[in-house]
Scaffold this active site. Structure first.
Site: not given
Length: 373
Positions: A25, A172
């Site tokens: 991320t 995600e």
């Protein structure tokens, strides 16, 4: 490389649940975390996203006759899944390399590009370049993600021929889980919402967690490399996005703020996204970012960072008056008026073009920048 390959090469078969990709991320508000996706998940995301984009209203959709050009780094979240869709549909694909606005506009014109996606920063650069050269660059549809699409920017984009619409997702989620759409009678603001869920996506608001958006879909990452973080991500069997959201009467999702970005001041919650949109709508403002800094009396107080647009110089006093005027009408809380407005040449960015609010919070030290503000 393709010509040198063997067209008869026999690929080994493998389990569709085998891991296909892994990356980190961006860590815009927290530490980067490693996520992973299976081949099955990539296929399901591709089919759901392609179905949605193909069935958007005319001028906001994609067909195999469109020409696709990405304007985000390819390493980030599968390039938003579009290379898989474009290849599946047999679309012409244009890869620009560095995201220089002059290069992007030249490729758009010379290659007939009709569909792209990017973060608001890149859209801002392209719009400014088009306006500076008095170019109508339409037809050009752009999916905007990474951060909120300001209504003022969407309106400016439309004036130079670009139809900008928001998509929503995160590392995600693979990433796309919602996409905005509008009808001719709608205002431009309708396309600035996060939009409607893709097929197989279930959205819900967890009021017990401050209105956090939670998701279920078959292609969401199963977790992080750290087990404790995975448990928190999937607490209660739903993926927790960390975004505060509302669902409008027509079923569209509207992002209010990041849980980590919302400013808790004087017993009230102030949306940084709402303040940023208000500031960006003012003449003379190109970009704005708002962060909360610790305050002994109020808990947190909002601080604004503003990048001026070309032309007449806007002052801190003028911007403050605009925000105060909105507070006096009740449109925003009086607690939302920033303690200070700091002008800068550019906002700090992550590797994928998002505003780095962690860096802004570190910069926004009251004693360093705003003494006596």
């Amino acid at each position: 490389m393709i010509k040198a390959g063997d067209p008869g090469f026999a690929f080994d078969d493998f389990d569709e649940n085998a891991i296909a990709t892994t990356f980190h991320t961006t860590g815009t508000t927290g530490d980067p975390k490693q996520v992973f996706f299976s081949h099955r998940q990539l296929v399901l995301h591709t089919l759901a996203a392609a179905t949605t984009i193909a069935n958007q209203p005319v001028g906001q959709n994609v067909t195999r006759r469109d020409v696709y050009m990405p304007m985000t780094p390819m390493f980030h979240v599968h390039a938003w899944g579009m290379p898989f869709i474009a290849t599946m549909l047999g679309m012409k694909q244009v890869y620009p390399g560095r995201y220089d606005p002059a290069t992007l506009l030249a490729l758009k014109r010379n290659e007939g590009v009709t569909y792209s996606y990017c973060v608001p920063t890149i859209l801002r650069m392209v719009v400014d370049a088009a306006k500076a050269n008095a170019w109508d660059v339409g037809p050009w549809t752009m999916m905007i993600g990474g951060s909120a699409l300001p209504e003022a920017l969407a309106q400016e984009a439309e004036e130079v021929g670009i139809i900008a619409l928001s998509g929503y997702g995160m590392s995600e989620t693979g990433p796309v889980v919602t996409l905005a759409r509008s009808q001719p009678e709608d205002t431009v603001g309708v396309r600035c919402r996060a939009g409607f869920p893709l097929p197989l996506v279930e959205v819900a608001i967890d009021q017990a967690r401050g209105g956090e958006l939670t998701l279920r879909a078959p292609w969401l990452t199963q977790g992080y490399s750290q087990q404790h973080a995975s448990d928190a991500l999937w607490d209660g069997g739903r993926l927790h996005t960390g975004d505060i959201a509302e669902i409008d009467a027509d079923g569209a999702v509207r992002i209010v703020d990041r849980l980590k970005d919302v400013i808790k001041t004087g017993g009230e919650w102030v949306s940084s996204i709402e303040l940023e949109a208000l500031l960006t709508a003012e003449p003379g403002v190109a970009e704005a970012a708002v962060v909360g800094i610790p305050d002994a009396r109020w808990g947190e107080r909002p601080i604004a960072f503003v990048v001026r647009a070309a032309g007449p110089t806007v002052s801190e006093e003028a911007l403050r008056e605009a925000v105060v005027a909105r507070a006096l009408t009740g449109a925003i809380s009086r607690y939302a008026v920033p303690d200070a407005i700091h002008f800068c040449d550019a906002l700090p960015r992550t590797s994928v073009g998002k505003v780095d609010k962690k860096a802004l919070k570190e910069t926004a030290h009251p004693s360093a920048l705003f003494a006596g503000a």
